[in-house]
Motif scaffolding. Structure first.
Motif, short mmCIF file in Angstrom:
data_model
loop_
_atom_site.label_atom_id
_atom_site.label_comp_id
_atom_site.label_asym_id
_atom_site.label_seq_id
_atom_site.Cartn_x
_atom_site.Cartn_y
_atom_site.Cartn_z
N GLY A 293 0.92 -1.25 0.01
CA GLY A 293 -0.28 0.12 -0.10
C GLY A 293 0.65 1.23 0.08
N ARG A 294 2.09 1.09 -0.15
CA ARG A 294 3.15 2.32 0.09
C ARG A 294 3.12 3.11 -0.92
N LEU A 295 2.96 2.63 -2.04
CA LEU A 295 2.79 3.58 -3.51
C LEU A 295 1.59 4.18 -3.72
N SER A 296 0.51 3.40 -3.24
CA SER A 296 -0.56 4.01 -3.57
C SER A 296 -0.82 5.31 -2.53
N LEU A 297 -0.41 5.05 -1.11
CA LEU A 297 -0.57 6.04 -0.21
C LEU A 297 0.35 7.05 -0.63
N ALA A 298 1.36 6.98 -1.26
CA ALA A 298 2.39 8.21 -1.71
C ALA A 298 1.75 8.83 -2.91
N LYS A 299 1.09 8.32 -3.64
CA LYS A 299 0.28 9.06 -4.76
C LYS A 299 -1.08 9.93 -4.23
#
Length: 801
Positions: free
Chosen positions: A139-145
């Protein structure tokens, strides 16, 4: 237009500049994968400058190259550029004969909130950090976006995408002409104009998000460099006496109430910087050291052109900068200003073309400090366009890139904490039977003379039971493990370790006295324990004496029967006698206008006046609760109230719920608009009629809004509970109001009810409870001994109960 007007001082020797051949190489790329032209651009240019443009375009960028073959250095341009512009400028876009005509492009995107004094990004992303639970890798990339889209002015409309201004990871790869893109985000901060740790948390979160996105490259590729352009307030790590000072543990580990960035798993540096305790009370190292320690930045370009700091020499790192962590090799350079929009004429901004610092006796060229491996060794900020007559400006004549380490300090071990033998916590109420919720910071303040940041271990329990809040429930830490298993013992020790952001709950024994020893603690600052323990003593406070208002909502008899001398005296006398016996300070009765104020019986005013006179004779403050009719206006109500005589100002109430579907002038009173649509017009009408009043108190279920102001005092109906927590509580204690209030306080303190019960600080006024009402959810049993229906029953007449 003439191009290539910048001339760089490349003839200086290494002895003059203080640089070595190794330091002169700007990027640690895998050089064997570069073409000759790329290699030439990347590995030369020890005197290369970065140019930050407010207005970045072809004309300005074309004027940032060295003259002829004087240097093969590749220059860096920074600003808010489009993708097509970045693609153009990183290539040999002018197609002339100069050795290098590509650029390093530092992309900065437009951020929200930069038109405010504090420049605070946290309000735009705080909703994404509601829990301390770790963000899973998936979930890190989606949170980053989500984070980036939340703070960018030009965000993406499609889920899972990012605004087009944000650099693409592939742009980090040098083009055939040697140009490439770095993320050089401009971050600003106005100390004192926003909560300090919110600002630093927002910057940290945005950089974390950028790192997640920009690291999405093929294994053999080099991730994009993140080199933020930070205001001097950030790279000095400034704080403010009232807005707070930088606290990395708070930002990265959060508290029970505010998790901040705990879910990201970032690591604070040890608190061992004791160089300036006044402006750095948490013994923190520079915030940029923390960002570098967590891999969020590769270096930084620090702005240095503050008009109000006489020591802010161009290219320098001033003495008020918080020290950087020892042993780090953090690359940096300093950005000075070519020109600046000025504040008042008495304080012109210092810049490289005019530098009127009153207490600065130095003259150009100034050393511009740097270290490490950035694509540039110094920076120049351009507010104006790079056009004649400014085109003759040569930054090398005023700035000399000079190797210099960042300021640091000796890491000083913190001495063992010294605790008071007895740490006393005084409650604002008696002890028991409810558990006492204690903030760990309050224990720290009591144990170590005002310091809120001590961690400690609960070493023994003297009485009752001690519990610790884990984020999902209370865990008993009083009982010693029944096993010698190392894992169980270690878990018990971890549970007994209390950090400054933790919450404890002490459950007192049944026979607790007014001064009760609760538990013993040993201090711990991460390296050493305190030499001795401290006993925490809970001291009882006085019995609460709240200011109470009794409002009787209706009448059990028709008005033509009630408005009789004997019946009215009995009715109002019962209210006044009850208030006097129970210690209530104010009493109110209802006036129901029906249609307009003219629909009341002609003698109603006389009877209401008798109530006001009798209440004041009993030393009670009188009040009137108005039920607006279908056509009643605030002007009518004010005119009606002006007909009464009283020595104390009236308490005026209205029922928010009674307007919905009834009142034509005010079809609904909403929290966000009640001041403009009702309270202010009513206050103006009352003032015009000369009515003396204390407050206007709307009663209902409204949560506090920032635009509320005098004379409004919100009253929140806790008995109109739609979430199924309080009504059963009241019903279970209808024969014991005191026990009901104890249970109510317990329910408020229970974190599992965080979303089920509106907290008092969200009310912005007074809580309201029903002594009697329709149904069985009330507190009236104790006060209505002998009644068949202690909570009341629906009367025959529709005038109320």
């Amino acid at each position: 237009m003439k191009k290539n007007i910048f001339r760089f001082a490349t003839g200086k020797s290494d002895q003059q500049t203080g640089r070595s051949d190794a330091v002169g190489r700007r990027r640690s790329l895998l050089v064997e994968r570069l073409e000759p032209r790329q290699l030439l651009a990347v590995t030369s240019g020890a005197d290369s400058f970065a140019y930050f443009f407010d207005e970045i375009d072809d004309t300005n960028v074309a004027l940032t190259m060295p003259a002829g073959d004087a240097s093969t250095a590749i220059s860096t341009v920074i600003g808010e550029a489009r993708y097509d512009q970045r693609q153009k400028w990183t290539s040999d876009w002018t197609k002339d004969a100069s050795p290098v005509d590509a650029r390093v492009v530092g992309q900065s995107v437009a951020l929200k909130g930069q038109d405010t004094a504090g420049k605070n990004l946290w309000p735009f992303i705080s909703h994404l950090f509601s829990t301390a639970d770790p963000v899973p890798a998936s979930g890190r990339l989606s949170l980053a976006k989500e984070i980036l889209n939340a703070v960018m002015v030009y965000s993406a409309s499609d889920p899972g995408q990012i605004g087009l201004d944000f650099p693409k990871p592939s742009e980090a790869t040098p083009t055939a002409d040697g140009g490439f893109v770095i993320w050089a985000q401009d971050f600003e901060f106005g100390p004192g104009h926003a909560p300090t740790n919110e600002v630093y948390a927002g910057i940290t979160a945005v950089l974390w998000a950028g790192r997640q996105v920009l690291n999405e490259v093929a294994p053999e590729s080099t991730p994009m460099q993140i080199i933020p352009v930070v205001s001097s307030s950030i790279f000095k790590t400034l704080g403010h006496p009232t807005a707070g000072y930088f606290n990395s543990q708070l930002i990265l580990q959060g508290t029970t109430q505010t998790p901040y960035l705990a879910s990201l798993g970032l690591d604070p540096l040890p608190r061992t910087n004791n160089s300036n305790p006044t402006t750095n009370p948490y013994r923190e190292w520079n915030v940029l050291s923390m960002l570098f320690h967590n891999g969020l930045i590769d270096g930084f370009l620090g702005q240095q052109y503050a008009w109000n700091n006489s020591a802010a020499q161009p290219g320098s790192v001033t003495a008020d900068t918080v020290a950087f962590y020892p042993g780090q090799h953090l690359s940096y350079a300093i950005q000075s200003a070519h020109d600046q929009p000025g504040p008042p004429p008495d304080y012109p901004w210092p810049n490289l073309t005019k530098f009127p610092q009153p207490n600065l006796n130095t003259q150009p060229p100034w050393p511009s400090h740097y270290q490490g491996e950035l694509p540039f060794a110094a920076g120049v900020y351009w507010h104006q366009e790079v056009i004649d007559p400014l085109s003759s400006f040569d930054p090398a004549t005023v700035l000399t890139p000079t190797l210099a380490p960042l300021p640091t300090a000796v890491s000083t071990p913190v001495p063992r904490p010294t605790l008071r033998p007895v740490s006393t916590l005084t409650l604002d109420s008696p002890i028991g039977p409810s558990p006492v919720v204690i903030a760990a910071a309050d224990v720290s303040i009591a144990a170590i003379d005002g310091h809120p940041d001590l961690s400690f271990v609960v070493s023994a329990v003297a009485s009752g039971r001690v519990e610790k809040w884990t984020g999902s429930g209370w865990v008993d830490i009083s009982t010693a493990p029944a096993t010698s298993s190392p894992s169980v013992l270690l878990r018990n020790l971890q549970q007994r370790l209390i950090t400054p952001s933790d919450q404890l709950r002490w459950v007192p024994p049944a026979d607790a006295i007014s001064e009760q020893a609760a538990f013993t603690l040993v201090g711990w600052h991460g390296q050493q324990a305190s030499a001795s323990a401290s006993t925490v003593v809970i001291e009882a406070g006085p019995l609460p004496t709240p200011e109470l208002v009794l409002w009787h909502e209706g009448y059990k008899a028709p008005l033509d029967e009630l408005f009789q001398p004997q019946a009215w005296d009995a009715y109002t006398g019962a209210i006044i006698d009850f208030a006097t016996a129970k210690g209530v300070g104010s009493v109110m009765i209802s006036i129901d206008f029906g249609t307009t104020t003219d629909t009341l019986p002609a003698d109603a005013k006389d009877y209401v006046q008798q109530f006001l006179t009798a209440a004041e004779a009993a030393s009670l403050q009188p009040g009137l609760f108005l039920n607006f009719g279908t056509q009643t206006t605030v002007a009518m109500a004010a005119d009606y109230l002006a007909g009464f005589t009283h020595t104390q100002p009236l308490l005026i109430g209205v029922d928010v719920e009674n307007f919905v579907g009834v009142s034509q002038p005010y079809p609904e009173l909403k929290a966000a608009t009640i001041m403009d649509t009702f309270i202010t017009p009513f206050a103006n009408a009352l003032d015009a009629e000369g009515v003396a009043y204390a407050e206007i108190t709307p009663i209902g279920g409204m949560a506090v809004k920032s635009n509320w102001a005098d004379p409004m005092t919100n009253v929140y109906e806790y008995y109109s509970d739609g979430r199924g927590v309080l009504n059963p509580l009241f019903a279970n204690h209808q024969d014991n109001a005191a026990a009901a209030f104890v249970a109510f306080q317990d329910a408020l303190a229970d974190p599992t009810n965080a979303d089920a019960i509106v907290k008092p600080d969200k009310i912005g006024g007074w809580p309201a409870f029903a002594i009697s009402q329709l149904g069985s959810d009330c507190l009236g049993g104790e006060s209505a001994t002998g009644k068949t229906h202690p909570c009341g029953r629906r009367p025959i007449h529709p005038s109320g109960s």
